[in-house]
Design a protein around this motif. Structure first.
Motif, PDB file in Angstrom:
ATOM      1  N   GLU A   1      52.202  14.325  37.499  1.00 47.89           N
ATOM      2  CA  GLU A   1      51.235  13.504  38.228  1.00 47.89           C
ATOM      3  C   GLU A   1      51.936  12.543  39.176  1.00 47.89           C
ATOM      4  OE1 GLU A   1      49.041  11.704  35.103  1.00 47.89           O
ATOM      5  OE2 GLU A   1      47.902  13.517  34.597  1.00 47.89           O
TER       6      GLU A   1
ATOM      7  N   ASP B   1      51.277  20.463  46.269  1.00 45.20           N
ATOM      8  CA  ASP B   1      49.992  20.552  45.568  1.00 45.20           C
ATOM      9  C   ASP B   1      49.477  21.982  45.562  1.00 45.20           C
ATOM     10  OD1 ASP B   1      49.583  20.513  48.295  1.00 45.20           O
ATOM     11  OD2 ASP B   1      47.921  19.081  48.240  1.00 45.20           O
TER      12      ASP B   1
ATOM     13  N   ASN C   1      47.903  16.643  32.332  1.00 47.10           N
ATOM     14  CA  ASN C   1      48.238  15.501  31.482  1.00 47.10           C
ATOM     15  C   ASN C   1      49.740  15.228  31.378  1.00 47.10           C
ATOM     16  OD1 ASN C   1      45.427  15.243  30.766  1.00 47.10           O
ATOM     17  ND2 ASN C   1      45.742  16.988  29.384  1.00 47.10           N
TER      18      ASN C   1
ATOM     19  N   GLU D   1      51.439  12.484  43.160  1.00 40.77           N
ATOM     20  CA  GLU D   1      51.025  11.253  43.840  1.00 40.77           C
ATOM     21  C   GLU D   1      51.987  10.910  44.970  1.00 40.77           C
ATOM     22  OE1 GLU D   1      49.761   7.732  41.853  1.00 40.77           O
ATOM     23  OE2 GLU D   1      48.982   8.842  40.116  1.00 40.77           O
TER      24      GLU D   1
END
Length: 908
Positions: free
Chosen positions: A567, A661, A562, A571
């Motif tokens: 994030e 990642d 979150n 991405e």
């Protein structure tokens, strides 16, 4: 000899005593200042100035074309020779280095081989003859780009001493002219954005004073910035030895108002010693006081702190030069400062300011409109007062320092936010000027002030009253809190849309009101979640006393869910993977620079996979930027060079285990393993406590990642403000009120309104851009700044110099060995996988670099600063608050970073 006044266009020679109001373009900085001193009655050796008219006559026509070639390389330089609109980034002269030296050599050759015009030669010989047959003189350069408020050009041009005979004087004049084109002088002008075509050189010829003692005097302490201290370096014999650094001078630090010597080091060693230790000092106390008083008078004449060169003959002090001290950090509140040359005010009037923009990860200045917008946000709530010296935001913490509870808060908070500030702060509290106040003084009443304070207080109480149930709700129902926080973002995006069509005045009014309409709602929607997350972490730390060490809980914060910044970074990595898997896209990215890729994206000519993927990323994150809290900084949607450079960096990651990642997944696994371990260890003591620990740590992981969300939404609002202001700026540029659309960010809202009514704002913008460009070049930013200009950390280091060890605040545990990569600005930066990122500071715009960094070292920061928190989340070692890390470490050297010990060790 003719006067320089009234006949400036054709004057070849002027007596120094006639230069009191001579223009800078005619006589240069050195001669102009000497003329002012002489006109004011100060003791200046007699002499004359050969003006820039002579230089222009002697310079061959080919020199103009060569200077134009150099000007064409200056950032933001326009064809007409004026500053167009430099980029908002520091000048980068690397691209000049290949031919800079050769062009400078060619320019010098032109000057040296060109004949001196007959009238210039005759003027020099006649003026020299007036000083007496065979007089020994100093022949010194006086450039028009010299002794300026923002750049001293000290030592950039040449001087020649003890020159006798007319032929030798004429030849020394020619050598002075040539020194305008040394490589160092050309590079200095380029770095300061000064046109090579516009610069000229005058020459000062003065009697040489037979020096018994000579030296340099600073009317403000150049090391600490203190405006109430005079610093004197002196040595027996001529002053050139002191200026050149070929001797260790006697060193005196003097309290200007009283003449009291605070520090003396006759041997130049910097340690306080008695006057009788070693050799006798070159100045007695009476001379020190006389020089201090003389320097104070010179400072009052020029209205700014001065760097003064002086000579003492058998019985008299002579002044041979005075220039502004350009390295001092601006005073926090010049309007409130004591008048120059007067006695200092009461000790209680000295105030302490803390740099807020450094705490936001910014070392660079903010644009004037960016500062104005931050000011409207920061002054809406709370008791703090702010000032903006050097275009950076400082908060006045004096009331807190003089309050017992305020001190406790700062002593607890500062080491967490910035280790270096935390280390200096306790010593500051020992200063008697900042003692505790026994009772609060009454505020002076002001028109409407009581009503304003009452309104602010009621608003703050109401907001707190709404926050308390929101905090309880977040703790009880975290999933609902997450939905509420993210739903607010969708609503905010919809609310930010301005109905079209809109006038320029309408856009301006809308932009100015955006934050007023959104701040309270944003706080209520986004603050409860992360606040509860960190409250739960603190509760877990208390429950684990005697079971786990406090630093063991750091691992719980790794790989937090979150987190909008994490994030975003992931991405971007996935976009890079997609581009790397497409042959056409990969080939284009590896073959072109970020600037070229940005141009292709704007034209829509990137390969389809890359064009579509980048558009999708920017649709979601294009409102972000490096230094994004500054409204004046281009957003990624406007200038995606930084993002494109990061994608190119990611394409070099070949080891699957170094993939971001994978690293983030390992960080999540590590955090979960640490929670299980801590719960098991607690269960051995108490099952109930173990359940409490697990509850707290689970809430911590659920909610702490939201800490980036408030800023994410604020930046979203700023981006919409910028979108509207870009259109307003374009309208102002079309109407001729400003030169370019982005000039709008160097104005205030009221000034923009005046511009929309047709006012000419070019002068205002030019002055502010000059200041901004000057501040972009400043490397050292005081963390704690006193109202007398003292850089508190520098003053502490001057008393106790730091050892050679490279250490800072431990910020993220682990060790990593790799090659150093010093990066001052992330835009266009290249970082190989596993390299040690060394930076002055960081904000979210830097975090894509974290994804492949082996470790992080920062000059700024504490354990709760942005870079430290993100480094822990990514699981890379980090040491922050390392003094001068970007200069003490060099790109390419191999070091080991120990994030637990807070050390950086060079490897053989």
């Amino acid at each position: 000899m003719g006067s320089a006044q009234g006949r400036a266009p054709e004057t070849l020679v002027a007596d120094l005593s006639e230069l009191g109001s001579a223009p800078l373009p005619l006589v240069g900085g050195k001669a102009m200042n000497l003329g002012r001193l002489a006109a004011a009655g100060f003791p200046v050796p007699r002499g004359f100035c050969l003006t820039t008219v002579a230089y222009r006559k002697a310079a061959p026509p080919e020199l103009e074309a060569l200077a134009a070639r150099l000007d064409a390389e200056l950032p933001g330089w326009s064809p007409d020779g004026g500053t167009a609109h430099p980029a908002l980034d520091r000048p980068d002269l690397d691209h000049l280095q290949l031919d800079l030296g050769e062009l400078a050599r060619q320019a010098r050759e032109m000057i040296v081989t060109a004949p001196i015009p007959a009238d210039v030669d005759a003027a020099v010989r006649a003026a020299y003859a007036s000083l007496g047959s065979g007089a020994a003189v100093a022949v010194r350069s006086s450039a028009t780009a010299e002794d300026l408020p923002f750049a001293s050009f000290a030592g950039q041009q040449d001087s020649f001493l003890n020159i006798s005979g007319a032929d030798a004087v004429v030849e020394s004049v020619r050598r002075c002219w040539a020194s305008l084109w040394t490589e160092r002088a050309v590079a200095y002008r380029s770095a300061n954005g000064i046109s090579h075509r516009d610069v000229g050189l005058a020459v000062v010829v003065q009697d040489v004073v037979p020096a018994v003692t000579a030296g340099v005097l600073f009317t403000a302490n150049p090391v600490t910035g203190t405006r109430t201290e005079t610093v004197i370096d002196a040595s027996a014999g001529p002053g050139q030895a002191v200026v050149s650094g070929s001797v260790n001078p006697d060193h005196f630090v003097v309290e200007t108002a009283t003449g009291r010597v605070l520090l003396r080091s006759p041997d130049g060693a910097g340690a306080e010693t008695g006057a009788g230790a070693g050799r006798a000092p070159s100045l007695d106390d009476a001379r020190v006081r006389e020089l201090t008083a003389l320097g104070d008078t010179v400072q009052r004449l020029f209205g700014a702190p001065q760097d003064v060169e002086w000579v003492i003959d058998a019985g008299k002090i002579w002044l041979t030069q005075s220039r502004p001290i350009t390295t001092l950090y601006p005073l926090p509140d010049p309007a409130a400062a004591e008048p120059l040359g007067t006695e200092s005010g009461a000790a209680a009037d000295t105030r302490v300011y803390l740099c807020g923009t450094l705490f936001q990860g910014l070392t660079r200045p903010l644009t004037p409109l960016g500062l104005s917008v931050l000011g409207s946000m920061r002054n809406r709530k709370g008791p703090w007062k702010y000032v903006n010296p050097g275009l950076r935001m400082y908060v006045d913490v004096t009331p807190a320092i003089r309050n017992k509870y305020g001190r406790r808060y700062l002593l607890r908070m500062l080491p967490l936010a910035d280790g270096r500030t935390g280390a200096v702060f306790p010593a500051l509290l020992e200063d008697p000027r900042f003692g505790l106040r026994q009772r609060r003084p009454r505020r002076k009443p002001g028109p409407g002030s009581a009503a304003a304070r009452s309104t602010e207080a009621r608003g703050s109480v109401a907001l707190v009253g709404r926050l308390i149930p929101a905090l309880l709700r977040a703790g009880v129902r975290p999933a609902a809190e997450l939905r509420r926080a993210f739903d607010y973002g969708k609503q905010l995006e919809a609310d930010l849309v301005l109905p079209e069509p809109a006038t320029s005045f309408g856009r301006l009014d809308y932009a100015e009101r955006i934050l007023d309409r959104t701040v309270d709602g944003l706080i209520l929607a986004t603050l409860p979640g992360p606040s509860v997350g960190y409250i739960m972490l603190a509760a877990a730390r208390r429950l684990l006393r005697g079971i786990a060490k406090p630093r063991e809980l750091e691992a719980v914060l790794r790989g937090l869910p979150n987190n909008v910044t994490t994030e975003m970074d992931l991405e971007l990595w996935h976009l890079a993977v997609t581009i790397g898997a497409n042959a056409a896209s990969r080939e284009v990215f590896l073959a072109h620079s970020p600037e070229e890729l940005a141009a292709r994206y704007a034209a829509g000519t990137l390969p389809a996979v890359a064009q579509t993927g980048l558009r999708g990323f920017l649709d979601r994150y294009g409102h972000r930027a490096v230094a994004e809290i500054d409204l004046g900084m281009p957003r990624w949607s406007e200038k995606p060079d930084h993002i494109l450079g990061m994608i190119s960096n990611y394409l070099h990651v070949e080891d699957p285990e170094q993939a971001p990642d994978r690293q983030f997944a390992r960080a999540e696994e590590h955090a979960e393993a640490r929670i299980r371990d801590l719960v098991e260890r607690t269960r051995a003591r108490s099952r109930l406590r173990a359940r409490q620990v697990e509850f707290c740590l689970r809430r911590t992981r659920q909610l702490s990642g939201l800490r980036e969300l408030p800023k994410f939404y604020i930046v979203l609002a700023l981006a919409e403000m910028r979108r509207q202001l870009n259109k307003v700026g374009a309208e102002l540029a079309r109407s001729g009120s400003i030169a370019a659309a982005d000039d709008v960010y160097f104005l205030e809202f009221d000034e923009i309104r005046v511009g929309l009514r047709g006012a000419d704002l070019h002068g205002i913008v030019a002055d502010r851009r000059r200041l901004y460009d000057t501040e972009l070049r400043r490397r050292r930013i005081p963390r704690l700044l006193l109202s007398d200009g003292t850089d508190v950390e520098a003053a502490m280091l001057a008393k106790s110099p730091a050892s050679g060890a490279l250490a800072g605040t431990p910020a993220s545990a682990g060790t990593a060995t790799g090659r150093v990569r010093v990066i001052m600005d992330p835009v266009g930066a290249h970082l190989e996988p596993g390299e040690i990122l060394v930076a002055p500071s960081t904000d979210p715009g830097w975090t894509p670099l974290f994804m492949t960094a082996g470790a992080l070292v920062m000059e700024m920061g504490g354990v709760i600063s942005h870079g430290a928190v993100v480094a822990r989340e990514y699981g890379i070692p980090a040491v922050v608050g390392v003094p001068d890390a970007t200069t003490r470490l060099r790109t390419g050297q191999t070091v080991t970073v120990d994030g637990a010990a807070g050390t950086i060790v060079e490897e053989p």
